[in-house]
Write a protein that holds these residues in place. Structure first.
Motif, PDB file in Angstrom:
ATOM      1  N   SER A  28       0.906  -1.240   0.075  1.00  0.00           N
ATOM      2  CA  SER A  28       0.194   0.131   0.083  1.00  0.00           C
ATOM      3  C   SER A  28       1.105   1.105  -0.008  1.00  0.00           C
ATOM      4  O   SER A  28       0.317   2.405  -0.139  1.00  0.00           O
ATOM      5  CB  SER A  28      -0.927  -0.084   1.089  1.00  0.00           C
ATOM      6  OG  SER A  28      -0.226  -0.019   2.344  1.00  0.00           O
ATOM      7  N   GLN A  29       2.174   1.241   0.317  1.00  0.00           N
ATOM      8  CA  GLN A  29       3.138   2.217   0.276  1.00  0.00           C
ATOM      9  C   GLN A  29       3.786   2.373  -1.089  1.00  0.00           C
ATOM     10  O   GLN A  29       4.358   1.455  -1.598  1.00  0.00           O
ATOM     11  CB  GLN A  29       4.096   2.021   1.362  1.00  0.00           C
ATOM     12  CG  GLN A  29       3.776   1.769   2.888  1.00  0.00           C
ATOM     13  CD  GLN A  29       3.066   3.198   3.247  1.00  0.00           C
ATOM     14  OE1 GLN A  29       3.747   4.230   3.135  1.00  0.00           O
ATOM     15  NE2 GLN A  29       1.811   3.045   3.908  1.00  0.00           N
ATOM     16  N   GLU A  30       3.604   3.789  -1.832  1.00  0.00           N
ATOM     17  CA  GLU A  30       4.369   3.931  -2.914  1.00  0.00           C
ATOM     18  C   GLU A  30       5.712   3.639  -2.827  1.00  0.00           C
ATOM     19  O   GLU A  30       6.203   3.208  -3.900  1.00  0.00           O
ATOM     20  CB  GLU A  30       3.837   5.238  -3.177  1.00  0.00           C
ATOM     21  CG  GLU A  30       2.377   5.657  -3.670  1.00  0.00           C
ATOM     22  CD  GLU A  30       2.092   4.853  -5.225  1.00  0.00           C
ATOM     23  OE1 GLU A  30       2.913   4.570  -5.880  1.00  0.00           O
ATOM     24  OE2 GLU A  30       0.880   4.322  -4.985  1.00  0.00           O
ATOM     25  N   ALA A  31       6.483   3.973  -1.914  1.00  0.00           N
ATOM     26  CA  ALA A  31       7.861   3.983  -1.659  1.00  0.00           C
ATOM     27  C   ALA A  31       8.155   2.209  -2.105  1.00  0.00           C
ATOM     28  O   ALA A  31       9.175   1.949  -2.682  1.00  0.00           O
ATOM     29  CB  ALA A  31       8.252   4.234  -0.422  1.00  0.00           C
ATOM     30  N   ASP A  32       7.465   1.416  -1.462  1.00  0.00           N
ATOM     31  CA  ASP A  32       7.720  -0.178  -1.507  1.00  0.00           C
ATOM     32  C   ASP A  32       7.361  -0.544  -3.053  1.00  0.00           C
ATOM     33  O   ASP A  32       8.112  -1.162  -3.625  1.00  0.00           O
ATOM     34  CB  ASP A  32       6.975  -0.827  -0.555  1.00  0.00           C
ATOM     35  CG  ASP A  32       7.104  -0.790   0.793  1.00  0.00           C
ATOM     36  OD1 ASP A  32       8.648  -0.524   1.099  1.00  0.00           O
ATOM     37  OD2 ASP A  32       6.478  -0.840   1.760  1.00  0.00           O
ATOM     38  N   CYS A  63       9.021  -8.300  -4.821  1.00  0.00           N
ATOM     39  CA  CYS A  63       7.917  -8.206  -3.919  1.00  0.00           C
ATOM     40  C   CYS A  63       7.932  -9.080  -2.904  1.00  0.00           C
ATOM     41  O   CYS A  63       8.016  -8.347  -1.555  1.00  0.00           O
ATOM     42  CB  CYS A  63       6.550  -8.281  -4.619  1.00  0.00           C
ATOM     43  SG  CYS A  63       6.348  -6.915  -5.568  1.00  0.00           S
ATOM     44  N   ASN A  64       8.111 -10.279  -2.818  1.00  0.00           N
ATOM     45  CA  ASN A  64       8.220 -10.816  -1.788  1.00  0.00           C
ATOM     46  C   ASN A  64       9.504 -10.779  -0.934  1.00  0.00           C
ATOM     47  O   ASN A  64       9.389 -10.770   0.219  1.00  0.00           O
ATOM     48  CB  ASN A  64       8.323 -12.596  -2.132  1.00  0.00           C
ATOM     49  CG  ASN A  64       6.993 -12.961  -2.599  1.00  0.00           C
ATOM     50  OD1 ASN A  64       6.062 -12.659  -2.203  1.00  0.00           O
ATOM     51  ND2 ASN A  64       6.978 -13.856  -3.679  1.00  0.00           N
ATOM     52  N   ARG A  65      10.610 -10.352  -1.594  1.00  0.00           N
ATOM     53  CA  ARG A  65      11.836 -10.055  -0.826  1.00  0.00           C
ATOM     54  C   ARG A  65      11.699  -8.819  -0.095  1.00  0.00           C
ATOM     55  O   ARG A  65      11.988  -8.887   1.027  1.00  0.00           O
ATOM     56  CB  ARG A  65      12.966  -9.920  -2.148  1.00  0.00           C
ATOM     57  CG  ARG A  65      14.398  -9.727  -1.120  1.00  0.00           C
ATOM     58  CD  ARG A  65      15.397  -9.462  -2.275  1.00  0.00           C
ATOM     59  NE  ARG A  65      14.973  -8.612  -3.207  1.00  0.00           N
ATOM     60  CZ  ARG A  65      15.086  -7.228  -3.076  1.00  0.00           C
ATOM     61  NH1 ARG A  65      15.284  -6.633  -1.893  1.00  0.00           N
ATOM     62  NH2 ARG A  65      14.690  -6.440  -4.305  1.00  0.00           N
ATOM     63  N   ILE A  66      11.167  -7.852  -0.835  1.00  0.00           N
ATOM     64  CA  ILE A  66      11.232  -6.490   0.054  1.00  0.00           C
ATOM     65  C   ILE A  66       9.874  -6.476   1.236  1.00  0.00           C
ATOM     66  O   ILE A  66       9.989  -6.260   2.366  1.00  0.00           O
ATOM     67  CB  ILE A  66      10.669  -5.505  -0.892  1.00  0.00           C
ATOM     68  CG1 ILE A  66      11.479  -5.149  -1.914  1.00  0.00           C
ATOM     69  CG2 ILE A  66       9.938  -4.133  -0.365  1.00  0.00           C
ATOM     70  CD1 ILE A  66      11.073  -4.261  -3.152  1.00  0.00           C
ATOM     71  N   TYR A  67       8.965  -7.360   0.982  1.00  0.00           N
ATOM     72  CA  TYR A  67       7.996  -7.642   1.973  1.00  0.00           C
ATOM     73  C   TYR A  67       8.434  -8.293   3.073  1.00  0.00           C
ATOM     74  O   TYR A  67       8.267  -8.076   4.140  1.00  0.00           O
ATOM     75  CB  TYR A  67       6.742  -8.675   1.310  1.00  0.00           C
ATOM     76  CG  TYR A  67       5.593  -8.915   2.088  1.00  0.00           C
ATOM     77  CD1 TYR A  67       4.295  -7.983   2.383  1.00  0.00           C
ATOM     78  CD2 TYR A  67       5.391  -9.948   2.962  1.00  0.00           C
ATOM     79  CE1 TYR A  67       3.559  -7.887   3.119  1.00  0.00           C
ATOM     80  CE2 TYR A  67       4.436 -10.188   3.831  1.00  0.00           C
ATOM     81  CZ  TYR A  67       3.433  -9.386   3.708  1.00  0.00           C
ATOM     82  OH  TYR A  67       2.413  -9.386   4.705  1.00  0.00           O
ATOM     83  N   LYS A  97       9.070  -6.825   6.969  1.00  0.00           N
ATOM     84  CA  LYS A  97       8.162  -7.643   7.936  1.00  0.00           C
ATOM     85  C   LYS A  97       6.935  -6.633   7.970  1.00  0.00           C
ATOM     86  O   LYS A  97       6.394  -6.534   9.078  1.00  0.00           O
ATOM     87  CB  LYS A  97       9.049  -7.817   9.293  1.00  0.00           C
ATOM     88  CG  LYS A  97      10.172  -8.408   9.050  1.00  0.00           C
ATOM     89  CD  LYS A  97      10.091  -9.971   9.663  1.00  0.00           C
ATOM     90  CE  LYS A  97      11.414 -10.598   9.647  1.00  0.00           C
ATOM     91  NZ  LYS A  97      11.818 -11.434   8.618  1.00  0.00           N
ATOM     92  N   LYS A  98       6.226  -6.170   6.794  1.00  0.00           N
ATOM     93  CA  LYS A  98       5.235  -5.499   6.953  1.00  0.00           C
ATOM     94  C   LYS A  98       4.068  -6.368   6.737  1.00  0.00           C
ATOM     95  O   LYS A  98       4.076  -7.342   5.762  1.00  0.00           O
ATOM     96  CB  LYS A  98       5.270  -4.386   5.967  1.00  0.00           C
ATOM     97  CG  LYS A  98       6.100  -3.449   6.012  1.00  0.00           C
ATOM     98  CD  LYS A  98       5.908  -2.231   4.967  1.00  0.00           C
ATOM     99  CE  LYS A  98       6.740  -1.094   5.433  1.00  0.00           C
ATOM    100  NZ  LYS A  98       6.675  -0.128   4.370  1.00  0.00           N
ATOM    101  N   TYR A  99       3.020  -5.969   7.512  1.00  0.00           N
ATOM    102  CA  TYR A  99       1.685  -6.603   7.092  1.00  0.00           C
ATOM    103  C   TYR A  99       0.582  -5.605   7.240  1.00  0.00           C
ATOM    104  O   TYR A  99       0.300  -4.686   7.884  1.00  0.00           O
ATOM    105  CB  TYR A  99       1.347  -7.794   8.414  1.00  0.00           C
ATOM    106  CG  TYR A  99      -0.004  -8.265   8.096  1.00  0.00           C
ATOM    107  CD1 TYR A  99      -1.182  -7.991   8.735  1.00  0.00           C
ATOM    108  CD2 TYR A  99      -0.237  -9.467   7.281  1.00  0.00           C
ATOM    109  CE1 TYR A  99      -2.272  -8.323   8.695  1.00  0.00           C
ATOM    110  CE2 TYR A  99      -1.625  -9.913   6.981  1.00  0.00           C
ATOM    111  CZ  TYR A  99      -2.564  -9.384   7.637  1.00  0.00           C
ATOM    112  OH  TYR A  99      -3.731  -9.940   7.313  1.00  0.00           O
TER     113      TYR A  99
END
Length: 184
Positions: free
Chosen positions: A36-40, A77-81, A85-87
């Motif tokens: 949901s964050q544009e930076a991610d 995406c999985n690596r950044i997620y 450790k965001k949920y």
């Protein structure tokens, strides 16, 4: 698009940039499905562009460029997620979508509605739905990207469609039909 891929494989950087431009809307939709964050989202796309350019020579079949690129994006995406450790709960995502709907132009409304429908799909199967209905990929292509059996993709999609239809009927978004097939 195949000729652009062949040019890019031959070292034409302009052709590669055109391919990225062509696929950028799909990449944005998929990355927004994760974050949901544009930076991610920006980080995932930037990493994907760099990785795909650096590893373009590993593309075995030029006609599979889009699925190859999406696989790289999903991995990023999985690596950044995992790294962050965001949920993001569905409540957060839904409130973000509601906020964006109020600011959305009329031409953005179908995307909002699609994202709203995705919120009813289980998190485990959301990416399958997004790739199938949002990106028009086949179940075979999705199976290749996600490294899952094609029949598993089809059965997951079938179960989710039943759950989605039930939810939409219950909430009054779809008309219910009586025994004779007429509206009740």
């Amino acid at each position: 698009m195949l000729s652009l891929v062949k040019k890019a494989l031959a070292g034409d950087a302009e052709a590669f940039l055109k391919l990225i431009d062509i696929n950028q809307p799909a990449m944005l939709r998929i990355a927004h499905g994760y974050f949901s964050q544009e930076a991610d989202v920006a980080d995932a796309i930037q990493d994907t562009i760099l990785d795909s350019f650096e590893h373009l020579s590993t593309l075995k079949e030029p006609r599979h460029f889009k699925t190859w690129l999406i696989r790289i994006l999903i991995n990023n995406c999985n690596r950044i997620y995992d790294k962050n450790k965001k949920y993001a709960s569905m409540d957060e995502v839904t409130s973000d979508l509601i906020d964006s709907k109020q600011e959305a132009a009329p031409e953005d409304l179908p995307l909002y509605r699609f994202n709203e429908l995705l919120s009813y799909v289980s998190k485990e199967n959301r990416l399958c739905f997004q790739l199938y209905y949002g990106e028009d990929l086949t179940t075979r292509e999705i199976a290749d990207i996600l490294h899952i059996n094609e029949s598993t993709i089809r059965s997951r999609m079938h179960r989710e469609k039943i759950k989605l239809k039930t939810k939409l009927l219950k909430d009054g978004y779809l008309p219910s039909y009586g025994k004779e097939g007429s509206l009740s």
